[in-house]
Design an enzyme around this catalytic site. Structure first.
Site, PDB file in Angstrom:
ATOM      1  N   HIS A   1     -14.121  -6.770  -2.310  1.00  0.00           N
ATOM      2  CA  HIS A   1     -14.482  -8.315  -2.430  1.00  0.00           C
ATOM      3  C   HIS A   1     -14.196  -8.720  -0.889  1.00  0.00           C
ATOM      4  CE1 HIS A   1     -14.921  -7.428  -6.676  1.00  0.00           C
ATOM      5  NE2 HIS A   1     -15.552  -8.776  -6.686  1.00  0.00           N
TER       6      HIS A   1
ATOM      7  N   HIS B   1      -5.615  -7.161  -6.794  1.00  0.00           N
ATOM      8  CA  HIS B   1      -5.334  -6.261  -5.470  1.00  0.00           C
ATOM      9  C   HIS B   1      -3.935  -6.591  -4.998  1.00  0.00           C
ATOM     10  CE1 HIS B   1      -8.897  -3.977  -4.712  1.00  0.00           C
ATOM     11  NE2 HIS B   1      -9.501  -5.091  -5.119  1.00  0.00           N
TER      12      HIS B   1
ATOM     13  N   ASP C   1      -3.773  -4.432   0.185  1.00  0.00           N
ATOM     14  CA  ASP C   1      -5.320  -4.145   0.116  1.00  0.00           C
ATOM     15  C   ASP C   1      -6.241  -5.253   0.899  1.00  0.00           C
ATOM     16  OD1 ASP C   1      -4.378  -2.190  -1.488  1.00  0.00           O
ATOM     17  OD2 ASP C   1      -4.830  -3.277  -3.448  1.00  0.00           O
TER      18      ASP C   1
END
Length: 568
Positions: free
Chosen positions: A353, A396, A400
């Site tokens: 994302h 996350h 990340d």
């Protein structure tokens, strides 16, 4: 009077009489030595078409009367003995050396005005005389003429004996006229390369979806491997709706990017670069999340290996592969978004994302005008808030998100730095082709930065209609060509030179092969009797109504002709 370094020379012109009795005009500078221009009979402006034969006084007169150059530049021309031949051979680097190497006190504006005046004169000579070939100004003038402000410039009449040499177009330019008309800024669409980048991105997204299924099967057990310590996640409470808000911000960025693509004139280049970068980043993500499986970042996530496990012993390898491909298709069709019903675990290093948000933000900022401050601020806010929502949802780890933003932004900047500066790529082209083969292929025909030029709604509709009309014309042309190939009745007569009476007599639809051959033989024998003996020697007719290229028909016709010759 003189204001600073740039000023017009204050002169006083007197007329004196030389020893031969001719009047001479003498210009007396208050701040410099007097310079005799030329006799009064030559007071008319100098002819720029004869610049190659100018003397120093002609160059001074041209610089004073025509271009109105400053006193410092005139002094430079006198000191360096710039005559007409030297003037026409000057380059921009030579003029720059007046200040930086020779030490003349010239401002940047003076240097630039003098270079534009010289360039205009060189272009005039280049387009109207053969002196440009002898003076060697073809090479450096051709590179500078695209940046020359030709508005208001004097253009001489074209020479009838020496046509104006047209600058060559690069090999990758398909429309040379458009390339020259736009000053070398024409960028070919190259639809095939765009399709290749789309296929590359398509394959990578499939690989990513399949790897996400694999890593979900290998996700660590939450009871044995609790969430890892994280500074942000340990100090920010979990917000359940934050991840959906992240995907909504991504959808807004994608909508803005889609509008930019529709109206940008070089949309195919933008699409090609977007697919290439997105595919490369997600391919790298496949490697990082496959080689190391991190534990689930939050206890609210219900992740287990049994969700995607294949425990049935009756399923063979092919069946297991089909099941995994079906699950990968669900992830791929839902674009990996939770608002589409996709739920996966184990794909943590690094955040996909964040990659999507950062790529959309950077592409919108790069390919929109710099003065759209509100739009650029909005895209950066959406990018940062999207990252915050990812962390607030505890989907996350912080590492990340950080690694995803860093890798995506650096790869974008490296790609565009090489694409916008061809000298960096050409300096070590072999290593570039080895390490970045896709970049070398996609950017081989793009020279410099892609200008941010946009189509209006009217021009966009007109372009679409023109493309539709072009496709329609191509289809009509292909249909006519196929229709003409399906009518072989007219081609044999033209191919073999048969007259209309022969076609009427021998090419009836119900005739057999023997009848046609006999008719041809009779016609040839009658023609042979009424003409010279060797006029038809060696002539052979084919039965084209059956098969114009048949060997048996030619042999049969040749045998009948031999029989007729024996009878004669």
């Amino acid at each position: 009077m003189c204001d600073g370094e740039i000023c017009e020379p204050v002169t006083q012109t007197t007329t004196s009489r030389s020893e031969g009795g001719a009047e001479e005009q003498v210009r007396i500078d208050k701040n410099g030595p007097s310079v005799t221009l030329h006799p009064s009979i030559d007071l008319a402006p100098v002819d720029p078409l004869k610049a190659a034969h100018w003397l120093l006084k002609d160059v001074i007169q041209w610089a004073t009367q025509t271009e109105h150059l400053s006193r410092n530049l005139l002094e430079c021309l006198r000191t360096e003995a710039i005559d007409g031949e030297v003037l026409l051979s000057l380059t921009e680097d030579d003029i720059r050396e007046f200040r930086y190497k020779l030490g003349y006190k010239l401002t940047f504006g003076e240097l630039k005005k003098f270079w534009l005046a010289v360039l205009k004169l060189q272009l005039l000579i280049k387009n109207s005389a053969v002196d440009s070939v002898m003076l060697g100004i073809e090479s450096h003038v051709g590179h500078s003429m695209n940046y020359m402000p030709v508005a208001g410039s004097v253009v001489g009449p074209p020479s009838s004996t020496c046509p104006c040499p047209q600058p060559d177009c690069p090999s990758y330019v398909s429309d040379c006229d458009t390339y020259l008309r736009t000053g070398g800024r024409y960028i070919a669409p190259e639809y095939f390369k765009t399709a290749m980048s789309l296929g590359y991105s398509f394959v990578v997204t499939w690989i990513t979806s399949f790897v996400m299924v694999i890593v979900h099967e290998r996700v660590p057990d939450m009871k044995r491997y609790p969430p890892l310590p994280d500074i942000f996640l340990d100090n920010v409470p979990h917000i359940p709706w934050a991840f959906n808000m992240c995907e909504i911000t991504g959808s807004l960025l994608f909508t803005i990017w889609l509008v930019v693509l529709i109206f940008h004139k070089y949309r195919t280049v933008l699409l090609r670069r977007f697919f290439a970068l997105a595919g490369t980043v997600f391919l790298l993500r496949c490697v990082t999340m496959l080689i190391t499986s991190l534990s689930v970042p939050g206890t609210h996530l219900q992740c287990s290996q049994k969700d995607f496990a294949i425990d049935d012993p009756n399923i063979d390898l092919v069946g297991a592969l089909i099941i995994r491909m079906t699950r990968a298709y669900r992830i791929w069709s839902g674009l990996g978004m939770s608002i589409q019903g996709v739920r996966t675990c184990g794909d943590y290093m690094f955040s996909g994302h964040t990659v999507a948000l950062t790529l959309l933000n950077f592409f919108i900022t790069e390919y929109t005008p710099r003065n759209l401050y509100f739009l650029h601020t909005l895209t950066w806010l959406l990018n940062m808030f999207g990252i915050f929502f990812i962390l607030a949802a505890h989907e996350h780890y912080s590492i990340d998100v950080f690694v995803a933003f860093y890798i995506t932004s650096r790869l974008f900047l490296y790609y565009h730095t090489l694409a916008n500066n061809r000298a960096l790529m050409q300096g070590d082209s072999k290593r570039t082709r080895v390490w970045f083969p896709m970049f070398s292929y996609f950017e081989s025909s793009v020279d410099g930065m892609v200008p941010n030029e946009f189509d209006t709604v009217g021009s966009l509709i007109t372009g679409m209609l023109n493309q539709l009309l072009k496709v329609k014309d191509q289809l009509i042309l292909l249909s006519k060509r196929d229709w003409s190939e399906e009518r072989p009745s007219d081609s044999p007569s033209n191919m073999f030179g048969l007259d209309s009476d022969i076609r009427a007599a021998f090419f009836t639809p119900n005739q057999s092969t023997n009848q046609v051959t006999t008719g041809l033989s009779r016609h040839n024998s009658q023609t042979h009797l009424n003409s010279k003996p060797n006029q038809n020697a060696g002539r052979t007719f084919r039965d084209v109504s059956v098969d114009p290229f048949s060997r048996t028909t030619v042999v049969a016709a040749g045998q009948d002709l031999a029989k007729e010759k024996k009878l004669l």
